[in-house]
Design a protein around this motif. Structure first.
Motif, PDB file in Angstrom:
ATOM      1  N   LEU A 173       0.825  -1.210   0.000  1.00  0.00           N
ATOM      2  CA  LEU A 173       0.000   0.000   0.000  1.00  0.00           C
ATOM      3  C   LEU A 173       0.859   1.260   0.000  1.00  0.00           C
ATOM      4  CD1 LEU A 173      -2.888   1.031   0.075  1.00  0.00           C
ATOM      5  CD2 LEU A 173      -2.789   0.949   2.559  1.00  0.00           C
ATOM      6  N   VAL A 174       1.905   1.284   0.816  1.00  0.00           N
ATOM      7  CA  VAL A 174       2.814   2.429   0.861  1.00  0.00           C
ATOM      8  C   VAL A 174       3.472   2.615  -0.499  1.00  0.00           C
ATOM      9  CG1 VAL A 174       4.944   3.325   1.880  1.00  0.00           C
ATOM     10  CG2 VAL A 174       3.232   2.229   3.331  1.00  0.00           C
ATOM     11  N   ALA A 175       3.896   1.538  -1.105  1.00  0.00           N
ATOM     12  CA  ALA A 175       4.536   1.610  -2.429  1.00  0.00           C
ATOM     13  C   ALA A 175       3.590   2.206  -3.461  1.00  0.00           C
ATOM     14  CB  ALA A 175       4.987   0.217  -2.858  1.00  0.00           C
ATOM     15  N   ARG A 176       2.352   1.758  -3.455  1.00  0.00           N
ATOM     16  CA  ARG A 176       1.384   2.275  -4.429  1.00  0.00           C
ATOM     17  C   ARG A 176       1.123   3.764  -4.211  1.00  0.00           C
ATOM     18  NH1 ARG A 176      -1.361  -2.595  -3.211  1.00  0.00           N
ATOM     19  NH2 ARG A 176      -2.979  -1.409  -2.157  1.00  0.00           N
ATOM     20  N   TYR A 177       1.026   4.185  -2.938  1.00  0.00           N
ATOM     21  CA  TYR A 177       0.776   5.596  -2.640  1.00  0.00           C
ATOM     22  C   TYR A 177       1.953   6.476  -3.070  1.00  0.00           C
ATOM     23  CZ  TYR A 177       0.173   9.912   0.002  1.00  0.00           C
ATOM     24  OH  TYR A 177       0.079  11.231   0.361  1.00  0.00           O
ATOM     25  N   LEU A 178       3.168   6.087  -2.715  1.00  0.00           N
ATOM     26  CA  LEU A 178       4.321   6.941  -2.994  1.00  0.00           C
ATOM     27  C   LEU A 178       4.714   6.959  -4.468  1.00  0.00           C
ATOM     28  CD1 LEU A 178       6.551   6.290   0.131  1.00  0.00           C
ATOM     29  CD2 LEU A 178       5.170   8.303  -0.383  1.00  0.00           C
ATOM     30  N   THR A 179       4.327   5.951  -5.231  1.00  0.00           N
ATOM     31  CA  THR A 179       4.672   5.926  -6.652  1.00  0.00           C
ATOM     32  C   THR A 179       3.560   6.455  -7.552  1.00  0.00           C
ATOM     33  OG1 THR A 179       3.957   3.624  -6.859  1.00  0.00           O
ATOM     34  CG2 THR A 179       6.297   4.008  -6.407  1.00  0.00           C
ATOM     35  N   CYS A 180       2.385   6.735  -6.982  1.00  0.00           N
ATOM     36  CA  CYS A 180       1.299   7.263  -7.816  1.00  0.00           C
ATOM     37  C   CYS A 180       1.453   8.781  -7.956  1.00  0.00           C
ATOM     38  CB  CYS A 180      -0.067   6.917  -7.235  1.00  0.00           C
ATOM     39  SG  CYS A 180      -0.553   7.919  -5.813  1.00  0.00           S
TER      40      CYS A 180
END
Length: 114
Positions: A57-64
């Motif tokens: 979830l953190v990865a998806r948020y920071l890369t969007c």
């Protein structure tokens, strides 16, 4: 060459989420500074690294891209603290990656592109 904008922010935050909007803002500001002609530097990719906590979830948020492409990190890295035992055996007694601690991480980031 990459610059790390932040590393394992969830470790210092009891709830684990308060710092991420700041990480996105810092990412945006650094990207814009690099793009500014007065900075006379090329755009160096920005990386956020997190512990292998088991959530993409953190990865998806920071890369969007929320407001624009500048607020998204260019790469997401994992500091994997799992160890690899000498043998992860399947039902036939053969080594099998699916029984290692890395299998869960592999499944969660299977479709992740950064």
């Amino acid at each position: 060459l990459m610059f790390t904008v932040a590393n394992e922010m969830t470790v210092a935050d009891s709830k684990g989420w308060a710092a991420f909007p700041c990480v996105k803002a810092l990412t945006r500001d650094i990207h814009r500074y690099q793009a500014d002609g007065r900075a006379s530097m090329r755009r160096v990719p920005l990386l956020y690294t997190d512990a292998d906590t088991g959530s993409s979830l953190v990865a998806r948020y920071l890369t969007c891209e929320l407001e624009n492409e500048d607020d998204a990190v260019d790469a997401f890295g994992l500091n994997v603290y799992s160890y690899c035992d000498e043998q992860y055996l399947d039902s036939k007694g053969k080594d099998n990656f699916r029984y290692s601690p890395y299998w869960t991480i592999h499944k969660q980031f299977k479709h992740f592109s950064k």
